[in-house]
Each structure stands twice: as C-alpha cells, then as structure tokens.
Enzyme design. Structure first.
Site, short mmCIF file in Angstrom:
data_model
loop_
_atom_site.label_atom_id
_atom_site.label_comp_id
_atom_site.label_asym_id
_atom_site.label_seq_id
_atom_site.Cartn_x
_atom_site.Cartn_y
_atom_site.Cartn_z
N ASP A 32 11.80 11.83 -4.00
CA ASP A 32 11.93 11.11 -5.26
C ASP A 32 10.55 10.86 -5.87
O ASP A 32 9.58 10.66 -5.15
CB ASP A 32 12.65 9.77 -4.98
N GLY A 33 10.51 10.85 -7.18
CA GLY A 33 9.28 10.47 -7.88
C GLY A 33 8.59 11.59 -8.62
O GLY A 33 7.48 11.41 -9.13
N ASN A 34 9.23 12.76 -8.72
CA ASN A 34 8.60 13.89 -9.44
C ASN A 34 8.34 13.53 -10.90
O ASN A 34 7.29 13.84 -11.46
CB ASN A 34 9.50 15.13 -9.41
N GLY A 35 9.35 12.89 -11.52
CA GLY A 35 9.25 12.54 -12.95
C GLY A 35 8.12 11.55 -13.19
O GLY A 35 7.32 11.72 -14.12
N HIS A 49 8.37 18.55 -10.95
CA HIS A 49 9.24 19.30 -10.03
C HIS A 49 8.48 20.46 -9.39
O HIS A 49 8.67 20.76 -8.22
CB HIS A 49 10.48 19.80 -10.77
N TRP A 81 23.71 16.13 -12.28
CA TRP A 81 24.25 16.86 -13.44
C TRP A 81 24.14 16.02 -14.70
O TRP A 81 24.26 16.53 -15.81
CB TRP A 81 25.71 17.26 -13.22
N ARG A 83 21.56 14.75 -15.80
CA ARG A 83 20.24 14.96 -16.42
C ARG A 83 20.34 15.92 -17.60
O ARG A 83 21.29 16.70 -17.69
CB ARG A 83 19.27 15.52 -15.39
N LEU A 143 12.94 26.34 13.23
CA LEU A 143 13.27 25.15 12.44
C LEU A 143 14.43 25.47 11.50
O LEU A 143 14.47 26.55 10.91
CB LEU A 143 12.05 24.72 11.60
N ARG A 200 12.56 8.19 2.32
CA ARG A 200 12.69 8.27 0.86
C ARG A 200 11.33 7.95 0.26
O ARG A 200 10.70 6.95 0.62
CB ARG A 200 13.74 7.31 0.32
N LEU A 207 20.09 4.64 -0.51
CA LEU A 207 20.47 5.95 0.04
C LEU A 207 21.00 6.92 -1.01
O LEU A 207 21.05 8.13 -0.78
CB LEU A 207 21.52 5.78 1.15
C1 FPP Z 1 13.46 13.53 -7.72
O1 FPP Z 1 12.46 13.20 -8.66
C2 FPP Z 1 13.48 14.93 -7.43
C3 FPP Z 1 14.53 15.79 -7.73
C4 FPP Z 1 15.76 15.38 -8.41
C5 FPP Z 1 14.50 17.20 -7.41
C6 FPP Z 1 13.84 17.64 -6.15
C7 FPP Z 1 13.43 19.04 -6.36
C8 FPP Z 1 12.27 19.58 -5.96
C9 FPP Z 1 11.27 18.90 -5.13
C10 FPP Z 1 11.97 20.97 -6.40
C11 FPP Z 1 12.24 22.11 -5.54
C12 FPP Z 1 13.10 21.95 -4.35
C13 FPP Z 1 13.15 22.87 -3.35
C14 FPP Z 1 14.02 22.66 -2.17
C15 FPP Z 1 12.34 24.08 -3.41
P1 FPP Z 1 12.90 12.53 -10.02
O2 FPP Z 1 12.96 13.60 -11.05
O3 FPP Z 1 14.15 11.74 -9.85
O4 FPP Z 1 11.68 11.58 -10.26
P2 FPP Z 1 11.68 10.18 -11.03
O5 FPP Z 1 12.62 9.27 -10.30
O6 FPP Z 1 10.25 9.75 -10.93
O7 FPP Z 1 12.10 10.47 -12.45
#
Ligand code: FPP
Length: 252
Positions: A32-35, A49, A81, A83, A143, A200, A207
């Site tokens: 979590d936290g890409n955004g 991402h 979905w 999003r 693995l 997480r 969860l």
């Molecule tokens: C949550 O961050 C992350 C996701 C919904 C997607 C996870 C996907 C990847 C790491 C990319 C590739 C995956 C693989 C297995 C190659 P968020 O977008 O909810 O972040 P935020 O809560 O900060 O907005």
C-alpha cells in the site's frame, strides 16, 4: 537468547534457516502507498505503481535469500475495480510488462508462480500470459510467489462454503464431517503453508478483505513505509521482528 517457536498448528512451524534463526515460512504483503509516494513527488499515480513493481522485485529477492517458502502479494483487490479506468489499465499493463521482463529472472531464481483471485476478469490476453508464465515456472521449488489478483477473502470463503454445500447436497460429503480442515481445503490457498507473517505498508492498520481465514494465527506487522520504498532491508527487518516475537498460538 534466540526465541523458541511455540507449538504451532500443523504446517505453521517456522523454519530455522542455515544461520539458525527463525524464518517465516509464508509471508503475505498488502502493498500500500504507491499513490501517496507518487503524490509526494508530484508524479502521476502510475509512477507510484511502477516504483511499486521495483519494490516487488527487491522483496522477492530478499524473501528468496531469507529462505521464505511462500510470498503472497496483494496486487489487485476485488474492490480495486472502483478505481478510474485509466489506473486499472495502467496496473494491468504493468503486470503484463513486469511478467515479461522478469520471467527469465524468476526462472533463474527458482520461483514458482501461483495466482489467487478471479483473475479471468483481467481479459484473455493477460490471462494467457499469466498462465504461460505459471506453466514455464511450474517445476521450480525455491520460492512460491502467489499473486492475488481480483482477490477478495469473503468471496473466497463464501465460494468454499458453497462447494462444501454442493458436495453435501450431492451426498458425497457428510455435513457432520465439515471442520476447519475441510473448509481450508476448498480455499484458493489450499496446499500452501500456514500464513506466518502479514505485512501492510503505508501506515494503514486493517486487513482490507485479504486472507481473513489464513491470518488467524499470523503475526501482523504494520509499517509506515510506503510500498515503493520497501526493499531488501525493510523485508529483512520484518523477518527479524517476526523471529523476535514469542508465538503462543493461544497457549501460555
Ligand atoms: C496500493 O497503492 C497498491 C496497489 C493497488 C497495486 C499494487 C501493484 C503493484 C505494486 C504493481 C505491480 C505488481 C506486481 C505483482 C508486479 P495505492 O495505489 O492504494 O496507494 P495509495 O493508498 O497511496 O493511494
């Protein structure tokens, strides 16, 4: 003094690695936290991402080095979905790209691939590529990488219950014989080791419909680190934290 694991349910025994420390056999991660990582840098979400996919590669390597048997990653939940279409398409594209780019490396590293979730929803093109990758990596055993795609734990449990009910109705299963083992055997994680450690990232402490049944005895680790900043050091620190916790399984 090294902590000793408590008597674990069958299949949940943490392994001692070559160095004698306790290693979780099965680790799952809610990435979590890409955004937020992207927003902090004034970048589009897709950049977060993309950086998240790099964190997957580092984490996978660290897990293999630590001697972890199974790594389960929550890549796309059934709620994702909701999003925007563009972001969904970016995530799908990234998954396909990552698969293609990393396949040789995964093969070389001895990684086996397994999917959980209703991944057919991603369309025939990605499904075909995913299934080809599974086939190519099928003989590996160092693995197991489990990727949760369009996964939701409540749906998984409801599906398992329905399967058991159908068998009972057909007369091939005695309803009185249904126990934890019988339900667990119908889940998509059947055959995988018991979940030992659930991580997480990004400071959220919930969860989110991920592995609800499987997490019954898992250690939980919530870290403020945003997923794209998660790396080998973070993973190894999580494994060390796991080893330091006294596991009691409800006993004293
Ligand atoms: C949550 O961050 C992350 C996701 C919904 C997607 C996870 C996907 C990847 C790491 C990319 C590739 C995956 C693989 C297995 C190659 P968020 O977008 O909810 O972040 P935020 O809560 O900060 O907005």
């Amino acid at each position: 003094m090294k902590p000793k694991p408590a008597a674990a349910p069958e299949g949940a025994n943490p392994l001692a690695n070559a160095g004698g420390s306790i290693v979780p056999r099965h680790v799952a991660i809610i990435m979590d936290g890409n955004g937020r990582w992207a927003a902090q840098r004034g970048l589009p979400r897709v950049a977060g991402h993309r950086a998240g996919a790099e964190a997957v590669r580092k984490t996978l390597r660290a897990a293999a080095e630590c001697g972890v048997d199974t790594l389960t990653l929550y890549a796309f939940s059934s709620e994702n979905w909701r999003r925007p279409e563009g972001e969904i398409s970016d995530l799908k594209g990234l998954l396909g790209y990552y698969l293609e780019r990393e396949l040789n490396l995964l093969a070389k590293e001895g990684v086996r691939l397994k999917l959980i979730g209703d991944y057919a929803a991603f369309g025939p093109d990605l499904v075909e590529r995913l299934e080809k990758a599974i086939e190519r990596l099928a003989e590996n055993s160092r693995l197991t990488l489990v990727v949760a795609l369009n996964y939701g734990s409540r749906t998984e449990i409801a599906d398992a219950a329905r399967t058991l009910a159908r068998k009972a109705k057909a007369g091939t299963l005695d309803p009185d014989s249904i126990d934890e083992g019988a339900l667990g055997a119908e889940l998509q994680t059947a055959g995988l080791p018991e979940l030992d450690l659930l991580i997480r990232t990004s400071g959220e402490v919930r969860l989110s419909n991920f592995l609800l049944w499987q997490a019954a005895y898992a250690e939980m680790l919530f870290t403020p680190v945003l997923w794209p900043d998660f790396d080998e050091t973070q993973f190894k620190a999580a494994v060390a934290e796991f080893a330091a916790r006294q596991r009691r399984f409800g006993g004293r």
